[in-house]
Design a protein around this motif. Structure first.
Motif, short mmCIF file in Angstrom:
data_model
loop_
_atom_site.label_atom_id
_atom_site.label_comp_id
_atom_site.label_asym_id
_atom_site.label_seq_id
_atom_site.Cartn_x
_atom_site.Cartn_y
_atom_site.Cartn_z
N GLY A 53 -5.49 5.37 0.13
CA GLY A 53 -6.44 5.03 -0.92
C GLY A 53 -5.97 5.47 -2.29
O GLY A 53 -5.18 6.42 -2.42
N SER A 54 -6.45 4.80 -3.32
CA SER A 54 -5.99 5.09 -4.68
C SER A 54 -6.41 6.48 -5.15
O SER A 54 -5.86 7.00 -6.13
N HIS A 55 -7.38 7.11 -4.45
CA HIS A 55 -7.81 8.46 -4.82
C HIS A 55 -6.72 9.50 -4.55
O HIS A 55 -6.82 10.64 -5.00
N ARG A 56 -5.70 9.12 -3.79
CA ARG A 56 -4.60 10.04 -3.49
C ARG A 56 -3.51 10.00 -4.56
O ARG A 56 -2.47 10.64 -4.40
N TYR A 57 -3.74 9.24 -5.62
CA TYR A 57 -2.75 9.07 -6.68
C TYR A 57 -3.40 9.38 -8.02
O TYR A 57 -4.61 9.31 -8.17
N VAL A 58 -2.58 9.70 -9.00
CA VAL A 58 -3.07 9.96 -10.35
C VAL A 58 -2.17 9.24 -11.34
O VAL A 58 -0.94 9.16 -11.16
N MET A 59 -2.77 8.68 -12.39
CA MET A 59 -1.99 7.99 -13.41
C MET A 59 -1.13 9.00 -14.17
O MET A 59 -1.62 9.99 -14.71
N THR A 60 0.17 8.72 -14.18
CA THR A 60 1.14 9.67 -14.75
C THR A 60 2.15 8.94 -15.61
O THR A 60 2.64 7.87 -15.24
N PHE A 61 2.44 9.51 -16.76
CA PHE A 61 3.52 9.04 -17.62
C PHE A 61 4.75 9.86 -17.26
O PHE A 61 4.74 11.09 -17.34
N ARG A 84 10.73 7.93 -27.95
CA ARG A 84 10.59 8.53 -26.62
C ARG A 84 10.07 7.46 -25.66
O ARG A 84 9.07 6.81 -25.94
N ARG A 85 10.76 7.30 -24.55
CA ARG A 85 10.39 6.26 -23.58
C ARG A 85 10.04 6.88 -22.23
O ARG A 85 10.62 7.89 -21.82
N GLY A 86 9.11 6.24 -21.56
CA GLY A 86 8.74 6.64 -20.21
C GLY A 86 7.92 5.54 -19.58
O GLY A 86 7.71 4.48 -20.17
N VAL A 87 7.44 5.79 -18.37
CA VAL A 87 6.72 4.75 -17.64
C VAL A 87 5.44 5.33 -17.04
O VAL A 87 5.44 6.43 -16.49
N HIS A 88 4.34 4.59 -17.18
CA HIS A 88 3.08 4.94 -16.55
C HIS A 88 3.02 4.31 -15.16
O HIS A 88 3.27 3.11 -15.00
N ALA A 89 2.66 5.13 -14.17
CA ALA A 89 2.52 4.64 -12.81
C ALA A 89 1.50 5.51 -12.10
O ALA A 89 1.08 6.56 -12.61
N ARG A 90 1.09 5.06 -10.92
CA ARG A 90 0.33 5.94 -10.05
C ARG A 90 1.32 6.84 -9.32
O ARG A 90 2.27 6.35 -8.71
N MET A 91 1.08 8.14 -9.37
CA MET A 91 1.93 9.11 -8.66
C MET A 91 1.11 9.79 -7.58
O MET A 91 -0.01 10.24 -7.84
N LEU A 141 -4.84 3.58 -24.09
CA LEU A 141 -3.85 2.55 -23.74
C LEU A 141 -4.13 1.97 -22.36
O LEU A 141 -4.07 0.75 -22.17
N LEU A 142 -4.41 2.87 -21.40
CA LEU A 142 -4.56 2.47 -20.00
C LEU A 142 -5.64 3.31 -19.35
O LEU A 142 -5.78 4.50 -19.66
N ILE A 143 -6.36 2.71 -18.42
CA ILE A 143 -7.30 3.43 -17.57
C ILE A 143 -7.00 3.04 -16.13
O ILE A 143 -6.78 1.86 -15.82
N ASN A 144 -6.96 4.04 -15.26
CA ASN A 144 -6.65 3.80 -13.85
C ASN A 144 -7.92 3.98 -13.02
O ASN A 144 -8.37 5.11 -12.79
N PRO A 145 -8.54 2.88 -12.55
CA PRO A 145 -9.74 3.01 -11.72
C PRO A 145 -9.41 3.69 -10.39
O PRO A 145 -8.35 3.50 -9.81
N ILE A 146 -10.33 4.52 -9.93
CA ILE A 146 -10.14 5.26 -8.67
C ILE A 146 -11.20 4.79 -7.68
O ILE A 146 -12.39 4.99 -7.91
N ASP A 147 -10.76 4.18 -6.61
CA ASP A 147 -11.66 3.71 -5.55
C ASP A 147 -10.98 4.00 -4.23
O ASP A 147 -9.93 3.42 -3.93
N PRO A 148 -11.53 4.91 -3.41
CA PRO A 148 -10.85 5.25 -2.16
C PRO A 148 -10.69 4.07 -1.23
O PRO A 148 -9.84 4.09 -0.34
N LYS A 149 -11.51 3.03 -1.42
CA LYS A 149 -11.38 1.84 -0.55
C LYS A 149 -10.24 0.94 -0.98
O LYS A 149 -9.82 0.06 -0.22
N GLU A 150 -9.74 1.15 -2.20
CA GLU A 150 -8.63 0.34 -2.69
C GLU A 150 -7.32 1.01 -2.32
O GLU A 150 -7.08 2.16 -2.65
N LEU A 151 -6.47 0.29 -1.63
CA LEU A 151 -5.20 0.85 -1.22
C LEU A 151 -4.21 0.84 -2.38
O LEU A 151 -4.20 -0.09 -3.19
N ALA A 152 -3.40 1.89 -2.46
CA ALA A 152 -2.34 1.93 -3.48
C ALA A 152 -1.27 0.91 -3.11
O ALA A 152 -0.95 0.72 -1.95
N TYR A 153 -0.73 0.26 -4.12
CA TYR A 153 0.23 -0.80 -3.87
C TYR A 153 1.57 -0.21 -3.44
O TYR A 153 1.96 0.85 -3.87
#
Length: 444
Positions: A234-242, A102-109, A432-444
């Motif tokens: 900010g990165s707080h508007r996103y969540v790590m999703t597979f 099973r394949r998929g991709v982790h990203a910020r959504m 496997l992965l941890i996604n830090p959440i910092d509202p001052k950090e902009l999502a890429y």
């Protein structure tokens, strides 16, 4: 439409944690107390110390998780990637004598309330788990585990791209106790990231697992927004999703069975039996379900019956036979107030079981079912058979898996199923992965 972005994940440093297998853990909500202790003892850096922390040194369990995460970062046990990436995962496993990938991709959504119709749930959530995860969010300020999301891929375009991206040796790999191999690739080149982003531009995302954590991420976002100082991207508007294609051949859905206890009415007796006969054909199934061979035969009959309508297998304590129930095509379902009107829901075994049998016939209210006052969920049919054979429970109900097409139909209709209607196998590991959440950090 979904918006996905790369991110710089926190990952275990190979020089500090050379064996990823030792630090991986299942999702928090499927870990038993005994398993939690085994995982914690396996390695001092096992991810269970973060997702299921314990009180220590005068700290709450949530504070302890926050301190643990901070110390692992300070000690460079966890190191943040230099470049933003999307992380492709391949899970290699066996089920029913077959090998699957099973394949998929982790990203910020980007987070969307369900009412927006961009991210769609298929199961109900409860307030208790969301409150628990929110307290953890506040302390760790990170996504410790991914939401499991599905998206339509009828043309197979996503499967083709994911297969290409996993053609080289993985950047990290480990195994979980269920024997599943997890292989991870960090994809950071602009061309591949753009191709992955493009895949989801016109698609919806259906949550397979992680409903409570998704809603908690929304609640945490709103808490930060209330301060008035959080930037719009900010990165707080996103969540790590597979994100996994719905048509992936490695997408396996298993059933979760039910065992009932403390019942005042039993389905094979008196008024309850007569009421069931109004709606179901009822056939005896001989043989001891505690015997693996007999159980296999009975479950095969259940699977065959399920092709012709909602069906389940009911086993009763102190009885040598089980009952195979299949909804009659001429059943007057409109006479049952507890049944939802939506045809997508009425086609589901779990909805018919919970609304028609448990609520209407056995008198278990939706609230008592949610509180699990007379109900337990069991993944392994052998465990369910054992519990009823020993008399620990009065009734065991065996179910067929919910088909992917039904999951999609329910979500698109804006409806939700009862809890534990699906069990997507294998689970995504924590660690496997941890996604830090910092509202001052902009999502890429």
């Amino acid at each position: 439409m979904p918006e996905i972005r790369p991110f710089r994940a926190l990952r275990y440093a190979p020089d500090k944690v050379p064996e990823l297998t030792k630090v991986l853990a299942p999702p928090y909500d499927v870990i038993s107390p005994d398993e939690r202790e085994r995982l914690a003892a396996r390695d001092p850096h096992n991810s269970v110390h973060l997702i299921l922390p314990k009180e220590r040194d005068g700290l709450t369990k949530y504070q302890a998780a926050g301190r643990t995460l901070a110390s692992w970062v300070d000690e460079r046990v966890l190191v943040r990637d230099d470049k933003p990436a999307m992380y492709v995962l391949a899970q290699v496993f066996e089920h029913g004598g077959r090998r699957f990938v099973r394949r998929g991709v982790h990203a910020r959504m980007k987070l969307h309330p369900f009412k927006d119709g961009v991210v769609l749930p298929h199961e109900k959530t409860l307030s208790g788990p969301k409150a628990d995860r929110l307290e953890l969010f506040k302390e760790v300020k990170a996504n410790l585990s991914s939401i499991f999301g599905l998206f339509p891929d009828d043309d197979g375009e996503a499967q083709t791209l994911l297969a290409e991206l996993t053609s080289r040796a993985p950047d990290a790999e480990g195994k979980t106790d269920d024997g599943v191999a997890h292989k991870l690739w960090a994809v950071s080149d602009a061309e591949s990231i753009a191709a992955l982003e493009k895949l989801l531009v016109v698609r919806k995302v259906f949550i397979a697992d992680g409903h409570h954590r998704y809603e908690t991420a929304l609640n945490y976002r709103d808490l930060l927004e209330a301060s008035g100082r959080a930037p719009e991207r900010g990165s707080h508007r996103y969540v790590m999703t597979f994100l996994c294609p719905m048509s992936d051949p490695g997408l396996v859905i298993l059933p979760t069975h039910r065992v009932l206890f403390g019942l005042k009415r039993l389905p094979n007796e008196g008024d309850a039996r007569r009421e069931l006969e109004k709606f179901f054909t009822i056939q005896p199934v001989h043989g001891a379900l505690s015997d693996a061979k007999d159980r296999g035969v009975a479950l095969a009959r259940l699977a065959d019956s399920g092709k012709r309508g909602p069906s389940f297998l009911v086993a009763l304590a102190d009885h040598a036979l089980a009952l195979l129930l299949r909804l009659r095509p001429d059943a007057n379902l409109d006479a049952v107030a507890s049944l939802p009107k939506n045809p997508a829901l009425r086609a589901l075994d779990v909805v018919v079981l919970h609304a028609l049998v448990m609520q209407h016939v056995l008198g278990l209210s939706p609230e008592s079912q949610e509180r699990q006052e007379n109900l337990k969920y069991v993944k392994d049919p052998a465990d369910a058979a054992r519990l009823v054979a020993s008399g620990e429970c009065q009734v065991a109900v065996f179910l067929n898996p919910t088909p992917m097409a039904h999951v999609r139909a329910v979500a698109e209709a804006g409806e939700t199923m009862p809890q534990k209607s699906t069990f997507f196998y294998p689970k995504l590991p924590s660690g496997l992965l941890i996604n830090p959440i910092d509202p001052k950090e902009l999502a890429y």
